[in-house]
Write an enzyme that holds these catalytic residues in place. Structure first.
Site, PDB file in Angstrom:
ATOM      1  N   SER B  94     151.606  56.064 -56.520  1.00 13.05           N
ATOM      2  CA  SER B  94     150.493  55.602 -55.671  1.00 13.05           C
ATOM      3  C   SER B  94     149.818  54.444 -56.390  1.00 13.05           C
ATOM      4  CB  SER B  94     149.495  56.735 -55.444  1.00 13.05           C
ATOM      5  OG  SER B  94     150.066  57.732 -54.636  1.00 13.05           O
ATOM      6  N   LYS B 169     148.476  55.385 -47.877  1.00  7.52           N
ATOM      7  CA  LYS B 169     148.052  56.376 -48.882  1.00  7.52           C
ATOM      8  C   LYS B 169     146.597  56.147 -49.275  1.00  7.52           C
ATOM      9  CE  LYS B 169     148.179  59.597 -52.044  1.00  7.52           C
ATOM     10  NZ  LYS B 169     148.889  59.691 -53.306  1.00  7.52           N
ATOM     11  N   LYS B 237     141.145  57.635 -59.625  1.00  3.55           N
ATOM     12  CA  LYS B 237     142.138  56.552 -59.715  1.00  3.55           C
ATOM     13  C   LYS B 237     142.404  55.986 -58.318  1.00  3.55           C
ATOM     14  CE  LYS B 237     146.586  56.069 -59.192  1.00  3.55           C
ATOM     15  NZ  LYS B 237     147.904  56.645 -58.915  1.00  3.55           N
TER      16      LYS B 237
END
Lengths: 293, 293
Positions: B94, B169, B237
């Site tokens: 990701s 995502k 993150k």
């Protein structure tokens, strides 16, 4: 049952109509006139809130906001002047949870019961008798009124004591506004990054990002169908309840505050009559980028 | 198929294992050592990303963040030094959607295809081969890799061109974080106003406030079960990706920024290893009131 019904507006008119249709003896009061459609159903029009309370064993209130409920209950010729011992007051308006506890205590002092019973589902829910009803108050009073609630709604929950119904409604409006905001941020991001927001919405449905709001309001944002639905100016009123009660309760609701500001920004463009999914217009203005571009 | 697999950590190990189990010839590289469990499945360990690319027609990458992918692809002894024309690179990490488009263009210039294919579902999804996979890239490359994706996941969508998988995502992680925040604000409000948050959650399920997050993470907040699940430090993150890409794309994500600050506040107490539903701890600190009180 003899029922006083105070407030025959967009919501109150169909709700009172259902009660008359099922044979209840309804005494209606409205600040402006009571609609003819209700008179044709055999509903009696009374000249004050006091008179509605005198004639009924159950008084239902459906008015816009906290000050209106206070005036109906405790103003000149108000419910408190006419109500008989043992009667039940049911406030179905969406108002302050903190003030509701004060109102309930004052009604209890007159030897009467009080239920706060705000609804969600809007005009269509009122017309179809499919409202969600969130109730706070004494369980015995709830049991007595339940058959009446069932003529107006489907998903009826007693959440707790007085005020808890209103608290639940505020919690509902916080989550709905912030989920609209979340979907708005995600779709503006996706669109500006060059992805097709309709495909992103589709890919996210079914996972942890899924919600009723992504399904319904996400689609509205993509298709630009901002006719209400639920109007921004009503949601502004509800978030004002959330924020003013939060201040009274000494808690901080940072994203509710931002969501209110985004509603304010849309309203500043003259668009407060649009559906609340149009909050995305403010996010797009921050980004200068509509999600369907 | 000959598959290079770069990054055999918590996620990559079970994913590579599924490929070996189904008879694929897997060449694994990891910055630290490749687990013995994979060697027992017949997976070959190679000494560099370059060697993995030389031996394979498909190179899968599963590493922590954008700089790691860049190093794997274009660093010394990286994939770009060993890859053969016609091969396909699949980045399942990701990472940044904006950087992904740059990486894809550089791989395309070598005569190879590139798919960005981040996943959701976490360690359990990787182990059960039930990951959601959001893919961006060329449709022909997608069709070729689809049978391999199906060994690792269940809900596999090609969202669009390169970068769109990563964009999807990020959109997912924005919505999940902001819905957790929304449920947190609503439950703190309800609790501080004196209502039972469990009953409020129950009353709201099924209406417009309903979501997977209200169901799962709302229950976690009420029952104080903050063992992960999905760790706050991982979600930090992801929100950093959202915020840094938003800046690059010149858009504003006000509630994502606040949600990140709330995660930061929980992390400041040493709790970044808790489940992301523990974001509510920061809201409770603002209110000095746990939702289960």
């Amino acid at each position: 049952m003899k029922i006083g019904f105070i407030g025959t507006g967009i919501m109150g008119t169909p709700m009172a109509g259902h009660l008359a249709d099922k044979g209840h003896e309804v005494y209606a009061y409205n600040r402006s006139s009571v609609p003819d459609s209700l008179k044709k159903k055999g509903i009696s029009v009374v000249s004050s809130c006091k008179e509605a309370a005198e004639k009924a064993e159950l008084v239902i209130i459906m008015v816009p906001d906290t000050p209106h409920v206070e005036e109906v209950l405790f103003g000149k010729n108000g419910v408190a002047e006419g109500i008989q011992k043992g009667s039940i007051v049911v406030d179905m308006s969406s108002i302050s949870p903190v003030e509701t506890k004060v109102f309930a205590a004052r009604i209890n002092d007159l030897g009467c019961s009080y239920l706060d019973a705000p609804v969600s589902g809007g005009q269509i829910g009122a017309e179809n008798a499919s409202l969600t009803i969130m109730v706070g108050g004494d369980p015995n009073a709830f049991d007595k009124v339940l058959p009446v609630f069932q003529l107006m709604g489907q998903n009826i929950t007693r959440v707790g004591g007085n005020g808890d119904g209103q608290t639940c409604k505020v919690a509902n409006q916080i989550i709905v506004a912030l989920t609209i905001e979340a979907v708005g941020e995600a779709l503006v991001f996706a669109s500006k990054a060059g992805a097709d927001p309709a495909k992103v919405r589709q890919a996210l449905m079914g996972g942890f990002a899924s919600s009723k709001i992504l399904e319904v309001h996400g689609e509205r944002m993509i298709n630009r169908t901002f006719d209400p639905g639920f109007r921004i100016n009503l949601h502004q009123k509800d978030l004002n309840l959330a924020l003013s009660n939060a201040r009274a309760l000494q808690i901080s609701l940072p994203n509710t505050a931002t969501a209110q500001e985004l509603f304010n920004a849309v309203a500043a463009q003259g668009d407060s009559g649009l559906d609340h999914s149009a909050m995305v217009l403010a996010l797009e203005k921050l980004a200068s980028h509509p999600v369907n571009d």
